[in-house]
Design an enzyme around this catalytic site. Structure first.
Site, PDB file in Angstrom:
ATOM      1  N   GLY A  55      38.875  33.811  33.990  1.00 11.59           N
ATOM      2  CA  GLY A  55      38.806  32.426  34.188  1.00 11.59           C
ATOM      3  C   GLY A  55      39.575  31.385  33.121  1.00 11.59           C
ATOM      4  N   ARG A  78      39.187  42.285  43.714  1.00 15.00           N
ATOM      5  CA  ARG A  78      38.143  41.686  44.503  1.00 15.00           C
ATOM      6  C   ARG A  78      38.892  40.891  45.454  1.00 15.00           C
ATOM      7  NH1 ARG A  78      38.775  36.637  42.223  1.00 15.00           N
ATOM      8  NH2 ARG A  78      39.095  36.808  39.713  1.00 15.00           N
TER       9      ARG A  78
HETATM   10  P1  ADP Z   1      40.797  33.357  40.992  1.00 14.91           P
HETATM   11  O1  ADP Z   1      42.169  34.079  40.669  1.00 14.91           O
HETATM   12  O2  ADP Z   1      40.446  34.164  42.299  1.00 14.91           O
HETATM   13  O3  ADP Z   1      40.547  32.126  41.054  1.00 14.91           O
HETATM   14  P2  ADP Z   1      38.917  33.204  38.589  1.00 14.91           P
HETATM   15  O4  ADP Z   1      39.123  34.067  37.453  1.00 14.91           O
HETATM   16  O5  ADP Z   1      39.122  31.732  38.735  1.00 14.91           O
HETATM   17  O6  ADP Z   1      39.890  33.966  39.828  1.00 14.91           O
HETATM   18  O7  ADP Z   1      37.523  33.393  39.110  1.00 14.91           O
HETATM   19  C1  ADP Z   1      36.960  33.353  40.485  1.00 14.91           C
HETATM   20  C2  ADP Z   1      35.517  32.880  40.461  1.00 14.91           C
HETATM   21  O8  ADP Z   1      35.034  34.252  39.742  1.00 14.91           O
HETATM   22  C3  ADP Z   1      35.376  31.523  40.040  1.00 14.91           C
HETATM   23  O9  ADP Z   1      35.406  30.759  41.082  1.00 14.91           O
HETATM   24  C4  ADP Z   1      33.892  31.795  39.726  1.00 14.91           C
HETATM   25  O10 ADP Z   1      33.076  31.586  40.640  1.00 14.91           O
HETATM   26  C5  ADP Z   1      34.197  33.414  39.070  1.00 14.91           C
HETATM   27  N1  ADP Z   1      34.212  33.331  37.573  1.00 14.91           N
HETATM   28  C6  ADP Z   1      35.415  33.968  37.085  1.00 14.91           C
HETATM   29  N2  ADP Z   1      35.513  33.862  35.898  1.00 14.91           N
HETATM   30  C7  ADP Z   1      34.150  33.279  35.562  1.00 14.91           C
HETATM   31  C8  ADP Z   1      33.611  32.885  34.294  1.00 14.91           C
HETATM   32  N3  ADP Z   1      34.002  33.189  32.903  1.00 14.91           N
HETATM   33  N4  ADP Z   1      32.292  32.124  34.427  1.00 14.91           N
HETATM   34  C9  ADP Z   1      31.894  32.114  35.701  1.00 14.91           C
HETATM   35  N5  ADP Z   1      32.365  32.538  36.793  1.00 14.91           N
HETATM   36  C10 ADP Z   1      33.614  32.861  36.722  1.00 14.91           C
HETATM   37  P1  ADP Z   2      42.483  35.337  33.481  1.00 13.34           P
HETATM   38  O1  ADP Z   2      41.879  36.400  33.242  1.00 13.34           O
HETATM   39  O2  ADP Z   2      41.619  34.406  32.516  1.00 13.34           O
HETATM   40  O3  ADP Z   2      42.902  34.857  34.874  1.00 13.34           O
HETATM   41  P2  ADP Z   2      45.188  35.904  32.988  1.00 13.34           P
HETATM   42  O4  ADP Z   2      45.973  36.847  32.092  1.00 13.34           O
HETATM   43  O5  ADP Z   2      45.347  35.850  34.558  1.00 13.34           O
HETATM   44  O6  ADP Z   2      43.939  35.326  32.485  1.00 13.34           O
HETATM   45  O7  ADP Z   2      46.222  34.339  32.836  1.00 13.34           O
HETATM   46  C1  ADP Z   2      45.802  33.115  33.212  1.00 13.34           C
HETATM   47  C2  ADP Z   2      46.849  32.237  33.340  1.00 13.34           C
HETATM   48  O8  ADP Z   2      47.502  32.141  32.005  1.00 13.34           O
HETATM   49  C3  ADP Z   2      48.016  32.710  34.200  1.00 13.34           C
HETATM   50  O9  ADP Z   2      47.811  32.219  35.503  1.00 13.34           O
HETATM   51  C4  ADP Z   2      49.114  31.876  33.480  1.00 13.34           C
HETATM   52  O10 ADP Z   2      49.202  30.493  33.831  1.00 13.34           O
HETATM   53  C5  ADP Z   2      48.834  31.612  32.047  1.00 13.34           C
HETATM   54  N1  ADP Z   2      49.418  32.903  31.435  1.00 13.34           N
HETATM   55  C6  ADP Z   2      49.135  34.073  31.253  1.00 13.34           C
HETATM   56  N2  ADP Z   2      49.867  34.955  30.605  1.00 13.34           N
HETATM   57  C7  ADP Z   2      50.873  34.323  30.121  1.00 13.34           C
HETATM   58  C8  ADP Z   2      52.353  34.455  29.682  1.00 13.34           C
HETATM   59  N3  ADP Z   2      52.545  35.853  29.055  1.00 13.34           N
HETATM   60  N4  ADP Z   2      53.179  33.542  29.521  1.00 13.34           N
HETATM   61  C9  ADP Z   2      52.852  32.142  29.875  1.00 13.34           C
HETATM   62  N5  ADP Z   2      51.714  31.884  30.583  1.00 13.34           N
HETATM   63  C10 ADP Z   2      50.732  32.971  30.711  1.00 13.34           C
END
Ligand code: ADP
Ligand code: ADP
Ligand code: MG
Length: 650
Positions: free
Chosen positions: A164, A296
């Site tokens: 998130g 998921r």
């Molecule tokens: P996606 O890539 O599917 O958008 P997210 O990481 O944004 O994935 O999370 C998807 C859903 O999981 C969110 O809409 C929320 O319901 C839940 N979620 C993920 N991380 C968190 C968090 N740190 N706290 C609360 N809910 C979370």
């Molecule tokens: P989360 O688990 O919170 O979803 P991610 O690793 O998927 O974390 O990264 C979330 C967002 O952060 C990515 O969708 C992108 O926008 C940005 N991000 C992540 N890694 C990089 C990177 N190495 N360089 C630039 N932007 C990044």
């Protein structure tokens, strides 16, 4: 196929799963917290079981109670949705120990991908390109700073347990590293109970392109990509498929890498491989790197469903019940283009503060797909994610799908809470986005213009006129109508927030009237039943906790004038800063007696997934502080009182 499944979730995703189950002849059991007793997902399911209190830890995160509910109701399998327990391997183990099926991957696969550092090591081994960086065990600050230097600035510090967008800091140069590391660790420890981080090269012109994969434990396929580059604070706002500018070569390379990743862990069910792409020179097969895997069903799965014509929840149920993958790779086709937006109850102007409220009215146009878990009359509560709906459009081309999206947003009607609707609308019409020039920095760069609400005096006056016409309640019967000729002109006063607006209504016959709002005039006519403004744009008026007027892309709320009401707001006065939402007071920056400037930070409030800074609305002296750090507060609770500065202080 299963006969009955339990859905361990709420909101739109629970409703969406129930729809597919019903289509497949599978009975459904909903679980719910106390505040969700009458929620839509409970209404839609065949059976429902109450599992506890409002806080997620007392209900939707109570694995034991959920498993007991499944056993009690004779459900054979549990679908976790997303969020909550969906990526919790201990829950998967417990489900299986109880003799039930978990509709999702194995606990082993979830564990393998659960921590970003371990996942990266695994992917590197499987020959999947990973972002250059350090993802080892050494967490010494000086050592990590050295690694950042070696990787080359800018770098990204990420919580290994992150999600998130939390626990992530971009660092521009060595001087800022130590402070960024400290705050990333603090946020990670607080959010995930794990303060370990990794360091990554910050990719320039970054684009987030992810690949939907599906496995049955033996084989795996991909269902093309989604571009989720439109983000705010690392959280997705608009998603689309396919990715703008995608080439066959790049799609092939990414698809292959994603399938390799899925096969490396014997993946079963729906999953997403997220890649970061350097888009500075278009999409190139040597410029994408593995970021993480989400084990998921993803929030944005509907765009993939739209372009493939497949139902991913159907696939989840079929695979979980023991069937092999429904299609081979070469049988999966991509048609047209799709978009999804996440409609939130949030106050954009106040820095995207999550909002709450009772939805006095909620309606979506029927030419789009709207996945929602609420309906008119429901409450957006502070307990859960404030997402109201996902709106999805699909068209033969990107341009068509995007203009459909703009129209769908214009025609979406929400009353009872502030929303990001206008912001999404502005995004859907953003020049660069329209041309397909997406990157993760787009929203932040153009935030100011995206937040502008275009002024349209004529339309705003028309909305007031429509509200006044509603208040006037003119009779449709021409005979009674005559009695209204006297007095010829009536004044109707409406309240709009702190102001009021006068509308003069003049009858011009039994079925015609004229309304004057400031310097604008409108004709109203009666078609024998309803009185409407005689103009080409359709205005809809809904009375529910005020008068809501909906115009394409615009909403206004009026109140019938009540002379007693106006003084009520005087009470504490604007000198008191009230909590705009429920939350936890993380930090307090001022003390009683202190002088503050307008805009000076007062405190940090943590609510939902974010921290929010509250600032002084004007210059003054802090007269009183009403809360302490660490306090849990309700929306509307007073936080600080400001007094005027004494004369001489300016
Ligand atoms: P996606 O890539 O599917 O958008 P997210 O990481 O944004 O994935 O999370 C998807 C859903 O999981 C969110 O809409 C929320 O319901 C839940 N979620 C993920 N991380 C968190 C968090 N740190 N706290 C609360 N809910 C979370
Ligand atoms: P989360 O688990 O919170 O979803 P991610 O690793 O998927 O974390 O990264 C979330 C967002 O952060 C990515 O969708 C992108 O926008 C940005 N991000 C992540 N890694 C990089 C990177 N190495 N360089 C630039 N932007 C990044
Ligand atoms: Mg992610």
């Amino acid at each position: 196929m299963f006969r009955k499944i339990l859905i361990a979730n709420r909101g739109e995703i629970a409703c969406r799963i129930i729809k597919t189950a019903r289509r497949l002849g599978v009975a459904t059991v909903a679980v719910h917290s106390d505040v969700d007793a009458h929620a839509l997902h409970v209404t839609l399911a065949d059976q429902a079981v109450a599992i506890g209190g409002a806080a997620p830890k007392d209900s939707y995160l109570k694995g034991g109670a959920i498993i007991a509910a499944a056993l009690e109701t004779g459900a054979e399998a549990i679908h976790p949705g997303y969020g909550f327990l969906s990526e919790n391997p201990d829950f998967v183990d417990a489900v299986q120990r109880a003799g039930l099926v978990f509709i999702g991957p194995s606990a082993k696969a979830i564990r393998a991908m659960g921590l970003k550092d371990a996942a990266k090591a695994l992917m590197k081994q499987a020959g999947v390109p990973v972002v250059p960086g350090y993802h080892g065990a050494n967490q010494d600050g000086a050592f990590l700073a050295e690694q950042a230097e070696r990787i080359g600035y800018p770098v990204l510090i990420k919580a290994v347990a992150g999600g998130g967008g939390k626990g992530m800091r971009r660092v521009e140069n060595a001087a800022d590293f130590a402070e960024a590391l400290r705050s990333a660790r603090a946020e990670a420890a607080n959010a995930f109970g794990n303060d370990a981080v990794l360091i990554e090269k910050y990719v320039s012109a970054p684009r987030h392109v992810e690949v939907q994969v599906f496995g049955d434990g033996r084989d795996a396929v991909h269902l093309f990509e989604r571009d989720c580059s439109l983000q705010r604070r690392h959280q997705k706002v608009i998603e689309e498929a396919p990715a703008p500018g995608m080439t066959d070569e790049m799609r092939h390379a990414m698809g292959e890498a994603a399938v390799r990743a899925a096969k490396a862990i014997g993946y079963s069910g729906a999953g997403t491989i997220e890649f970061i792409v350097d888009g500075s020179e278009g999409l190139r097969p040597d410029r994408f790197w593995f970021m993480e895997m989400n084990t998921r069903l993803q929030v944005e799965h509907p765009v993939t469903e739209a372009v493939t014509g497949l139902d991913l929840v159907e696939w989840q149920l079929r695979v979980a019940s023991g069937e092999p993958l429904p299609l081979r790779q070469e049988e999966i086709r991509l048609t047209g283009h799709a978009f999804e937006v996440r409609l939130y109850a949030e106050d954009v102007a106040a820095g995207f503060l999550p909002a709450t409220g009772r939805l006095a009215h909620l309606a979506f146009p029927d030419h789009c797909r709207a996945d929602t878990g609420v309906q008119s009359g429901d409450e957006i509560s502070p307990w859960y994610d404030p997402m109201i709906a996902k709106i999805i459009t699909h068209g033969p081309t990107r341009a068509i799908a995007l203009s459909q999206l703009g129209r769908a947003l214009d025609e979406t009607q929400v009353a009872g809470t502030v929303t990001n609707l206008a912001f999404l609308s502005a995004l859907a019409r953003h020049r660069g986005f329209t041309r397909g020039e997406v990157d993760t920095g787009l929203i932040a760069r153009d935030l100011a213009s995206l937040m502008e609400t275009p002024q349209n005096d004529r339309l705003e006056s028309a909305m007031a006129a429509a509200a006044a016409l509603h208040v006037a309640a003119l009779p449709a019967d021409p005979l009674t109508g005559f009695s209204l000729w006297s007095p010829l002109t009536r004044r109707i006063t409406l309240e709009t927030g702190a102001d009021s607006i006068d509308v003069d209504l003049t009858m011009e016959g039994p079925q015609a009237a004229r309304l004057r709002v400031v310097d604008q005039e409108f004709q109203a006519v009666c078609n024998g039943q309803n009185w409407t403004l005689a103009r080409d744009v359709a205005l809809k008026v809904v009375e529910a906790d005020g008068l809501h007027v909906f115009a394409p892309g615009k909403t206004a709320r009026f109140r019938r004038h009540d002379p007693l009401n106006r003084d009520a707001s005087a009470g504490l006065g604007s000198d008191v800063t009230l909590a705009p939402m429920p939350g936890l007071v993380r930090a307090f920056f001022v003390i009683a007696g202190q002088e503050v400037q307008a805009g000076q930070p007062l405190c940090v409030l943590e609510a939902m997934k974010m921290e929010h800074m509250l600032k002084a609305s004007r210059a003054g002296r802090v007269a009183e502080v009403f809360v302490r750090e660490g306090a849990q507060i309700a929306a509307g609770d007073p936080l600080v009182q400001l007094a005027a500065l004494e004369a001489g202080h300016g």
